[in-house]
Design a protein around this motif. Sequence first.
Motif, PDB file in Angstrom:
ATOM      1  N   ASP A  37     -18.334 -19.945  24.908  1.00 31.69           N
ATOM      2  CA  ASP A  37     -19.156 -18.912  24.274  1.00 31.69           C
ATOM      3  C   ASP A  37     -18.309 -17.655  24.035  1.00 31.69           C
ATOM      4  O   ASP A  37     -17.233 -17.489  24.627  1.00 31.69           O
ATOM      5  CB  ASP A  37     -20.347 -18.576  25.177  1.00 31.69           C
ATOM      6  CG  ASP A  37     -21.498 -17.954  24.413  1.00 31.69           C
ATOM      7  OD1 ASP A  37     -21.375 -17.747  23.188  1.00 31.69           O
ATOM      8  OD2 ASP A  37     -22.532 -17.661  25.047  1.00 31.69           O
ATOM      9  N   ASP A  38     -18.792 -16.769  23.161  1.00 34.38           N
ATOM     10  CA  ASP A  38     -18.121 -15.482  22.886  1.00 34.38           C
ATOM     11  C   ASP A  38     -16.649 -15.673  22.526  1.00 34.38           C
ATOM     12  O   ASP A  38     -15.777 -14.923  22.979  1.00 34.38           O
ATOM     13  CB  ASP A  38     -18.243 -14.534  24.090  1.00 34.38           C
ATOM     14  CG  ASP A  38     -19.667 -14.080  24.320  1.00 34.38           C
ATOM     15  OD1 ASP A  38     -20.413 -13.947  23.331  1.00 34.38           O
ATOM     16  OD2 ASP A  38     -20.042 -13.854  25.475  1.00 34.38           O
ATOM     17  N   PHE A  39     -16.371 -16.675  21.705  1.00 31.45           N
ATOM     18  CA  PHE A  39     -14.985 -17.011  21.389  1.00 31.45           C
ATOM     19  C   PHE A  39     -14.261 -15.892  20.635  1.00 31.45           C
ATOM     20  O   PHE A  39     -13.027 -15.835  20.637  1.00 31.45           O
ATOM     21  CB  PHE A  39     -14.943 -18.297  20.557  1.00 31.45           C
ATOM     22  CG  PHE A  39     -13.562 -18.846  20.352  1.00 31.45           C
ATOM     23  CD1 PHE A  39     -12.898 -19.482  21.382  1.00 31.45           C
ATOM     24  CD2 PHE A  39     -12.918 -18.715  19.131  1.00 31.45           C
ATOM     25  CE1 PHE A  39     -11.614 -19.985  21.209  1.00 31.45           C
ATOM     26  CE2 PHE A  39     -11.634 -19.216  18.937  1.00 31.45           C
ATOM     27  CZ  PHE A  39     -10.988 -19.850  19.983  1.00 31.45           C
ATOM     28  N   HIS A  40     -15.014 -14.976  20.005  1.00 31.56           N
ATOM     29  CA  HIS A  40     -14.372 -13.890  19.259  1.00 31.56           C
ATOM     30  C   HIS A  40     -13.552 -12.969  20.165  1.00 31.56           C
ATOM     31  O   HIS A  40     -12.728 -12.198  19.673  1.00 31.56           O
ATOM     32  CB  HIS A  40     -15.413 -13.062  18.495  1.00 31.56           C
ATOM     33  CG  HIS A  40     -16.653 -12.771  19.272  1.00 31.56           C
ATOM     34  ND1 HIS A  40     -17.677 -13.676  19.392  1.00 31.56           N
ATOM     35  CD2 HIS A  40     -17.042 -11.681  19.968  1.00 31.56           C
ATOM     36  CE1 HIS A  40     -18.644 -13.159  20.135  1.00 31.56           C
ATOM     37  NE2 HIS A  40     -18.280 -11.948  20.493  1.00 31.56           N
ATOM     38  N   TYR A  41     -13.754 -13.063  21.481  1.00 34.06           N
ATOM     39  CA  TYR A  41     -12.948 -12.263  22.406  1.00 34.06           C
ATOM     40  C   TYR A  41     -11.605 -12.913  22.708  1.00 34.06           C
ATOM     41  O   TYR A  41     -10.835 -12.401  23.526  1.00 34.06           O
ATOM     42  CB  TYR A  41     -13.718 -12.010  23.704  1.00 34.06           C
ATOM     43  CG  TYR A  41     -14.881 -11.065  23.533  1.00 34.06           C
ATOM     44  CD1 TYR A  41     -14.686  -9.760  23.069  1.00 34.06           C
ATOM     45  CD2 TYR A  41     -16.182 -11.472  23.814  1.00 34.06           C
ATOM     46  CE1 TYR A  41     -15.758  -8.892  22.894  1.00 34.06           C
ATOM     47  CE2 TYR A  41     -17.261 -10.606  23.643  1.00 34.06           C
ATOM     48  CZ  TYR A  41     -17.036  -9.322  23.188  1.00 34.06           C
ATOM     49  OH  TYR A  41     -18.096  -8.474  23.015  1.00 34.06           O
ATOM     50  N   ILE A  42     -11.308 -14.041  22.056  1.00 32.11           N
ATOM     51  CA  ILE A  42     -10.036 -14.726  22.275  1.00 32.11           C
ATOM     52  C   ILE A  42      -8.857 -13.814  21.960  1.00 32.11           C
ATOM     53  O   ILE A  42      -7.773 -13.950  22.537  1.00 32.11           O
ATOM     54  CB  ILE A  42      -9.965 -16.009  21.413  1.00 32.11           C
ATOM     55  CG1 ILE A  42      -8.764 -16.871  21.782  1.00 32.11           C
ATOM     56  CG2 ILE A  42      -9.930 -15.681  19.933  1.00 32.11           C
ATOM     57  CD1 ILE A  42      -8.838 -17.493  23.133  1.00 32.11           C
ATOM     58  N   ASN A  43      -9.060 -12.853  21.047  1.00 34.58           N
ATOM     59  CA  ASN A  43      -7.978 -11.933  20.681  1.00 34.58           C
ATOM     60  C   ASN A  43      -7.491 -11.095  21.859  1.00 34.58           C
ATOM     61  O   ASN A  43      -6.361 -10.614  21.862  1.00 34.58           O
ATOM     62  CB  ASN A  43      -8.440 -11.007  19.554  1.00 34.58           C
ATOM     63  CG  ASN A  43      -8.697 -11.765  18.263  1.00 34.58           C
ATOM     64  OD1 ASN A  43      -7.877 -12.551  17.833  1.00 34.58           O
ATOM     65  ND2 ASN A  43      -9.848 -11.554  17.668  1.00 34.58           N
ATOM     66  N   LYS A  44      -8.354 -10.915  22.847  1.00 34.94           N
ATOM     67  CA  LYS A  44      -7.991 -10.101  24.011  1.00 34.94           C
ATOM     68  C   LYS A  44      -7.173 -10.887  25.028  1.00 34.94           C
ATOM     69  O   LYS A  44      -6.586 -10.302  25.932  1.00 34.94           O
ATOM     70  CB  LYS A  44      -9.265  -9.562  24.673  1.00 34.94           C
ATOM     71  CG  LYS A  44     -10.070  -8.609  23.835  1.00 34.94           C
ATOM     72  CD  LYS A  44     -11.394  -8.270  24.496  1.00 34.94           C
ATOM     73  CE  LYS A  44     -11.220  -7.596  25.835  1.00 34.94           C
ATOM     74  NZ  LYS A  44     -12.522  -7.219  26.448  1.00 34.94           N
ATOM     75  N   TYR A  45      -7.148 -12.218  24.890  1.00 31.84           N
ATOM     76  CA  TYR A  45      -6.508 -13.047  25.912  1.00 31.84           C
ATOM     77  C   TYR A  45      -5.525 -14.011  25.250  1.00 31.84           C
ATOM     78  O   TYR A  45      -5.777 -15.214  25.136  1.00 31.84           O
ATOM     79  CB  TYR A  45      -7.575 -13.820  26.697  1.00 31.84           C
ATOM     80  CG  TYR A  45      -8.628 -12.930  27.309  1.00 31.84           C
ATOM     81  CD1 TYR A  45      -8.338 -12.128  28.407  1.00 31.84           C
ATOM     82  CD2 TYR A  45      -9.913 -12.869  26.764  1.00 31.84           C
ATOM     83  CE1 TYR A  45      -9.295 -11.294  28.962  1.00 31.84           C
ATOM     84  CE2 TYR A  45     -10.871 -12.033  27.307  1.00 31.84           C
ATOM     85  CZ  TYR A  45     -10.567 -11.244  28.400  1.00 31.84           C
ATOM     86  OH  TYR A  45     -11.518 -10.417  28.940  1.00 31.84           O
ATOM     87  N   LYS A  46      -4.401 -13.461  24.825  1.00 38.52           N
ATOM     88  CA  LYS A  46      -3.399 -14.263  24.124  1.00 38.52           C
ATOM     89  C   LYS A  46      -2.865 -15.390  25.004  1.00 38.52           C
ATOM     90  O   LYS A  46      -2.484 -16.452  24.513  1.00 38.52           O
ATOM     91  CB  LYS A  46      -2.226 -13.366  23.692  1.00 38.52           C
ATOM     92  CG  LYS A  46      -2.612 -12.252  22.739  1.00 38.52           C
ATOM     93  CD  LYS A  46      -2.720 -12.715  21.321  1.00 38.52           C
ATOM     94  CE  LYS A  46      -1.389 -12.832  20.658  1.00 38.52           C
ATOM     95  NZ  LYS A  46      -1.501 -13.128  19.213  1.00 38.52           N
ATOM     96  N   ASN A  47      -2.829 -15.166  26.325  1.00 41.77           N
ATOM     97  CA  ASN A  47      -2.198 -16.133  27.224  1.00 41.77           C
ATOM     98  C   ASN A  47      -3.000 -17.419  27.397  1.00 41.77           C
ATOM     99  O   ASN A  47      -2.477 -18.412  27.905  1.00 41.77           O
ATOM    100  CB  ASN A  47      -1.968 -15.506  28.604  1.00 41.77           C
ATOM    101  CG  ASN A  47      -3.258 -14.986  29.220  1.00 41.77           C
ATOM    102  OD1 ASN A  47      -3.987 -14.246  28.572  1.00 41.77           O
ATOM    103  ND2 ASN A  47      -3.541 -15.373  30.444  1.00 41.77           N
TER     104      ASN A  47
END
Length: 302
Positions: free
Chosen positions: A69-79
């Motif tokens: 869920d909330d995959f749009h926050y992937i930008n915050k977690y490059k690792n």
Amino acid sequence: MDKSNSFLILGNPGTGKTHLLKAISNDFFLKNKKILYTNPQKINNYLESLKSVIQYHNIFHGFDIVCIDDFHYINKYKNIQSDIFYLLKNRSINRQKVIIASNNNEYAYQNIESRLFSRLQEGIHIRLINPDMDVKMHYIANFCRQNHLSLTDEQIIYLARQFDNFRDIQTVLFRIKTSQALQTGQAKDTDSLLQQEVSSVTSLKLTPQAIISQLSKFFNIPSQQILSATKRRDIVRTRQMGMTICRQSLGMSYPRIGEAFGGKDHSTVIHSINNLLKLIKKDKELQALFQSVKQRCEQLLR
């Protein structure tokens, strides 16, 4: 479900992405499937906790279904992007289904690895739209039946007209239910209570005006200047940020954004947003500044 094994549920905030993802998870749970329901932050926190213990760990191993869920926050977690890439790459081999829920795709993919972007494009995309009047009224009526809440047809119509997403409607309904449960003695008029709760939720809602106000405070620039046609560099950049946040966080159309920012033409809005997105890809400091402002604005959504 399709043999592709990966699905991306897209939509504006409040259109029911999380509700749908949980309903799918529950359906698979009833079929005795092993399910992982998570989000980028939880994945990141878990992998960070393992760093000092083990060099590599497949967090997705052993699950039939992986829901993110909330995959749009992937930008915050490059690792964690490599982990998700390999999840999608090996989903067929491991016979896993991957279901992802994200806000609008035009910025959900911003600044992610190109190979992960390619894998996401291979899956089936399901786009949710804002519910129409009949759907909202049906939702309110069902909520009232299930929660023993009494609203007249006129009150249901009134509430359905106030918001264009399920989240705000649900918040009002829960507040009415809680308020009535806490009341003692003379019950408060339902009409007054409904109007009071609608007003309360509306005041907390993220709007173009609220975004402009936050930008004004953050950069110490009067709102009138942000809405003006001035070409001063700092004001232009602030205006571009506001337009981009409206597009990304609210899913507003370009013409509507233009109206909110002093009657700008939709082509001006498109140029402004595209210009900012290009700049933040090259300038990490500007990218961090934009994310900080955006997060500040999105606090109003919670």
